[in-house]
Design a protein around this motif. Structure first.
Motif, PDB file in Angstrom:
ATOM      1  N   ASP A  62      80.623  48.304  30.908  1.00  0.00           N
ATOM      2  CA  ASP A  62      79.174  48.556  29.981  1.00  0.00           C
ATOM      3  C   ASP A  62      78.211  47.993  31.053  1.00  0.00           C
ATOM      4  N   THR A  63      78.788  47.518  32.423  1.00  0.00           N
ATOM      5  CA  THR A  63      78.277  47.751  33.970  1.00  0.00           C
ATOM      6  C   THR A  63      79.037  47.905  34.906  1.00  0.00           C
ATOM      7  N   ILE A  64      78.771  49.107  36.008  1.00  0.00           N
ATOM      8  CA  ILE A  64      79.240  49.409  36.655  1.00  0.00           C
ATOM      9  C   ILE A  64      78.618  48.639  38.429  1.00  0.00           C
ATOM     10  N   PHE A  65      79.339  47.794  39.111  1.00  0.00           N
ATOM     11  CA  PHE A  65      78.779  47.928  40.408  1.00  0.00           C
ATOM     12  C   PHE A  65      79.467  48.779  41.871  1.00  0.00           C
ATOM     13  N   HIS A  66      78.862  49.884  42.202  1.00  0.00           N
ATOM     14  CA  HIS A  66      79.637  50.642  43.009  1.00  0.00           C
ATOM     15  C   HIS A  66      79.463  50.437  44.719  1.00  0.00           C
ATOM     16  N   TYR A 110      74.424  50.265  36.337  1.00  0.00           N
ATOM     17  CA  TYR A 110      74.810  50.774  36.948  1.00  0.00           C
ATOM     18  C   TYR A 110      74.217  50.327  38.098  1.00  0.00           C
ATOM     19  N   ILE A 111      75.082  49.747  38.963  1.00  0.00           N
ATOM     20  CA  ILE A 111      74.432  49.319  40.210  1.00  0.00           C
ATOM     21  C   ILE A 111      75.092  49.483  41.724  1.00  0.00           C
ATOM     22  N   SER A 112      74.129  50.073  42.195  1.00  0.00           N
ATOM     23  CA  SER A 112      75.111  51.035  43.680  1.00  0.00           C
ATOM     24  C   SER A 112      74.248  50.032  44.520  1.00  0.00           C
ATOM     25  N   ALA A 113      75.401  49.627  45.310  1.00  0.00           N
ATOM     26  CA  ALA A 113      74.848  49.734  47.059  1.00  0.00           C
ATOM     27  C   ALA A 113      74.058  50.142  48.114  1.00  0.00           C
ATOM     28  N   SER A 114      74.042  50.668  48.680  1.00  0.00           N
ATOM     29  CA  SER A 114      73.189  51.226  49.531  1.00  0.00           C
ATOM     30  C   SER A 114      72.660  50.477  50.685  1.00  0.00           C
ATOM     31  N   ALA A 115      72.049  50.939  51.746  1.00  0.00           N
ATOM     32  CA  ALA A 115      71.549  50.349  53.301  1.00  0.00           C
ATOM     33  C   ALA A 115      70.654  50.781  54.044  1.00  0.00           C
ATOM     34  N   ILE A 116      70.497  49.080  55.215  1.00  0.00           N
ATOM     35  CA  ILE A 116      68.661  50.065  55.751  1.00  0.00           C
ATOM     36  C   ILE A 116      68.644  50.787  55.923  1.00  0.00           C
ATOM     37  N   GLY A 117      70.042  51.466  56.598  1.00  0.00           N
ATOM     38  CA  GLY A 117      70.274  52.389  57.613  1.00  0.00           C
ATOM     39  C   GLY A 117      68.834  53.677  57.274  1.00  0.00           C
ATOM     40  N   TRP A 118      68.378  53.906  55.686  1.00  0.00           N
ATOM     41  CA  TRP A 118      67.339  54.473  55.438  1.00  0.00           C
ATOM     42  C   TRP A 118      66.683  54.292  55.746  1.00  0.00           C
ATOM     43  N   GLN A 152      72.240  60.304  39.082  1.00  0.00           N
ATOM     44  CA  GLN A 152      73.542  60.983  38.192  1.00  0.00           C
ATOM     45  C   GLN A 152      73.397  59.955  36.672  1.00  0.00           C
ATOM     46  N   PHE A 153      73.527  58.361  36.881  1.00  0.00           N
ATOM     47  CA  PHE A 153      73.569  57.766  36.344  1.00  0.00           C
ATOM     48  C   PHE A 153      72.602  57.732  34.777  1.00  0.00           C
ATOM     49  N   ASN A 154      70.946  58.463  35.069  1.00  0.00           N
ATOM     50  CA  ASN A 154      69.860  57.789  34.839  1.00  0.00           C
ATOM     51  C   ASN A 154      70.089  57.443  33.336  1.00  0.00           C
ATOM     52  N   ASP A 155      71.172  58.907  33.027  1.00  0.00           N
ATOM     53  CA  ASP A 155      71.546  59.291  30.660  1.00  0.00           C
ATOM     54  C   ASP A 155      72.170  58.781  31.089  1.00  0.00           C
ATOM     55  N   ILE A 156      73.071  58.380  31.740  1.00  0.00           N
ATOM     56  CA  ILE A 156      74.028  57.603  30.826  1.00  0.00           C
ATOM     57  C   ILE A 156      74.307  55.641  31.243  1.00  0.00           C
ATOM     58  N   ALA A 157      73.008  55.653  31.742  1.00  0.00           N
ATOM     59  CA  ALA A 157      73.142  53.914  31.834  1.00  0.00           C
ATOM     60  C   ALA A 157      71.590  53.558  31.544  1.00  0.00           C
ATOM     61  N   THR A 158      70.919  52.409  30.784  1.00  0.00           N
ATOM     62  CA  THR A 158      69.902  52.165  30.848  1.00  0.00           C
ATOM     63  C   THR A 158      68.914  52.185  31.860  1.00  0.00           C
ATOM     64  N   HIS A 159      70.058  50.597  32.430  1.00  0.00           N
ATOM     65  CA  HIS A 159      70.012  50.045  33.973  1.00  0.00           C
ATOM     66  C   HIS A 159      69.791  50.878  35.058  1.00  0.00           C
ATOM     67  N   VAL A 160      69.551  51.715  36.542  1.00  0.00           N
ATOM     68  CA  VAL A 160      70.053  52.279  37.775  1.00  0.00           C
ATOM     69  C   VAL A 160      68.966  51.502  38.492  1.00  0.00           C
ATOM     70  N   ASN A 217      68.069  43.103  34.034  1.00  0.00           N
ATOM     71  CA  ASN A 217      67.879  44.380  34.265  1.00  0.00           C
ATOM     72  C   ASN A 217      66.709  45.281  35.147  1.00  0.00           C
ATOM     73  N   LEU A 218      67.557  45.152  36.054  1.00  0.00           N
ATOM     74  CA  LEU A 218      66.239  45.393  37.755  1.00  0.00           C
ATOM     75  C   LEU A 218      66.826  47.252  37.637  1.00  0.00           C
ATOM     76  N   ASP A 219      65.551  47.955  37.989  1.00  0.00           N
ATOM     77  CA  ASP A 219      65.901  49.367  37.963  1.00  0.00           C
ATOM     78  C   ASP A 219      65.311  49.821  39.308  1.00  0.00           C
ATOM     79  N   GLY A 220      65.429  51.336  40.430  1.00  0.00           N
ATOM     80  CA  GLY A 220      64.995  51.345  41.427  1.00  0.00           C
ATOM     81  C   GLY A 220      65.645  50.401  42.004  1.00  0.00           C
ATOM     82  N   VAL A 221      64.982  50.645  43.436  1.00  0.00           N
ATOM     83  CA  VAL A 221      65.717  50.381  44.907  1.00  0.00           C
ATOM     84  C   VAL A 221      64.982  48.920  45.192  1.00  0.00           C
ATOM     85  N   TYR A 222      65.727  47.918  45.932  1.00  0.00           N
ATOM     86  CA  TYR A 222      65.633  46.788  46.483  1.00  0.00           C
ATOM     87  C   TYR A 222      65.915  46.964  47.793  1.00  0.00           C
ATOM     88  N   ASN A 223      65.065  46.117  48.152  1.00  0.00           N
ATOM     89  CA  ASN A 223      65.468  45.590  49.984  1.00  0.00           C
ATOM     90  C   ASN A 223      66.140  44.149  49.730  1.00  0.00           C
TER      91      ASN A 223
END
Length: 307
Positions: A62-66, A110-118, A152-160, A217-223
């Motif tokens: 029910d949860t993926i950490f990528h 669906y919780i994904s890593a990103s980076a401050i290289g943004w 792309q997980f927005n339609d198969i995951a309640t929270h991204v 149940n967070l959604d969106g981008v966080y530093n």
């Protein structure tokens, strides 16, 4: 309790997150290029080049950490290496999506890593938050594609949710260990102007953020950075003080750093002030909100430091 699938589960962040989630009572499985990479954790195999993934990895998930992705500074940025860095993040997300579709999985998170290289690689005193558009250059391109791949997980995951991770503070390995080594040998020095900001986070607080994103149940981008803004000169001096070594040398000039590190030198020569205010507003609290407290915990945990 959740059943969680982690990519990059044997890495610096993934291994700590795995242990923490198990301690909380969650069931954790890994995806890896090699079977049973961690004998204590059930591990399923995937192959990005062949676009193959074990469908059994998605059973009851029910949860993926990528968290998977080739190291940004492990090798010089040749065109080939740049493509590896991108593909390891984007193709892996595509393969996860394909696996979910094949297994008919509907995720809660669906919780994904990103980076401050943004953010732009410049020297700037103003404070940047998650509303800032992506900067320019290779790192910004990587982060932009990385975060888009999560959509792309927005339609198969309640929270991204996506966490833009800064310099992860841990003593055993990673960037901090490399930074501390020359200081221990009495050859530590600031880099370039020393005015560039270092966005850091203690490993325990980062693991807490990932867990918080799932539990709340967070959604969106966080530093995913600490709340105390620190420039390179101050960072190096505080680290030297904590490990009881003096800074004897002048700052290393930019041209020398560029010769040593090539294009990736921008990572250490430039940096802006980032705020984790958005994450704090969700109720998250830091165990190590200051650089001093974080470093004392890592290098001298018997001493309590709160400022």
């Amino acid at each position: 309790m959740s059943k969680v699938l982690i990519t990059g589960g044997s890495g610096l962040i993934g291994s700590r997150l795995t242990a923490h989630l198990i301690e909380l009572g969650h069931e954790v499985v890994h995806l890896s290029r090699t079977p049973q990479a961690n004998g204590l954790i059930k591990t399923f195999v995937w192959d990005l080049e062949k676009e193959e993934i074990d469908p059994n990895a998605f059973s009851r998930i029910d949860t993926i950490f990528h968290l998977a992705g080739a190291g940004i500074v492990d090798e010089k940025w040749t065109d080939e290496r740049k493509q590896v860095i991108i593909d390891s993040r984007i193709k892996s997300a595509d393969l996860l999506r394909k696996g979910c579709e094949t297994a008919g999985v509907k995720l809660k998170h669906y919780i994904s890593a990103s980076a401050i290289g943004w953010y732009p690689l410049i020297i700037d005193d103003r404070i940047y938050d998650e509303t800032e558009p992506a900067g320019e250059g290779f790192l910004a391109e990587v982060c932009s594609k990385w975060e888009t791949s999560a959509e792309q997980f927005n339609d198969i995951a309640t929270h991204v949710a996506k966490l833009r991770i800064g310099l992860v503070m841990t003593k055993e390995k990673g960037a901090l260990a490399q930074i501390a080594r020359p200081i221990r040998l009495f050859v530590g020095a600031g880099l370039g102007t020393g005015k560039q900001f270092v966005s850091w986070i203690h490993i325990q607080d980062l693991i807490g953020m990932f867990t918080h994103a799932m539990e709340q149940n967070l959604d969106g981008v966080y530093n995913a950075v600490g709340p105390e803004a620190t420039n390179n000169n101050d960072f190096m001096q505080i680290l030297a003080d904590v490990i009881e070594r003096p800074i004897l040398l002048p700052n290393i000039p930019e041209p020398i750093i560029r010769i040593l590190f090539g294009a990736s030198s921008e990572l250490v020569l430039r940096g802006v002030r980032l705020t984790p205010k958005k994450m704090i507003e969700t109720g998250f609290t830091f165990d190590y909100p200051t650089l001093t407290s974080a470093l004392f915990n890592l290098y001298n945990p018997s001493i309590s430091a709160t400022n």
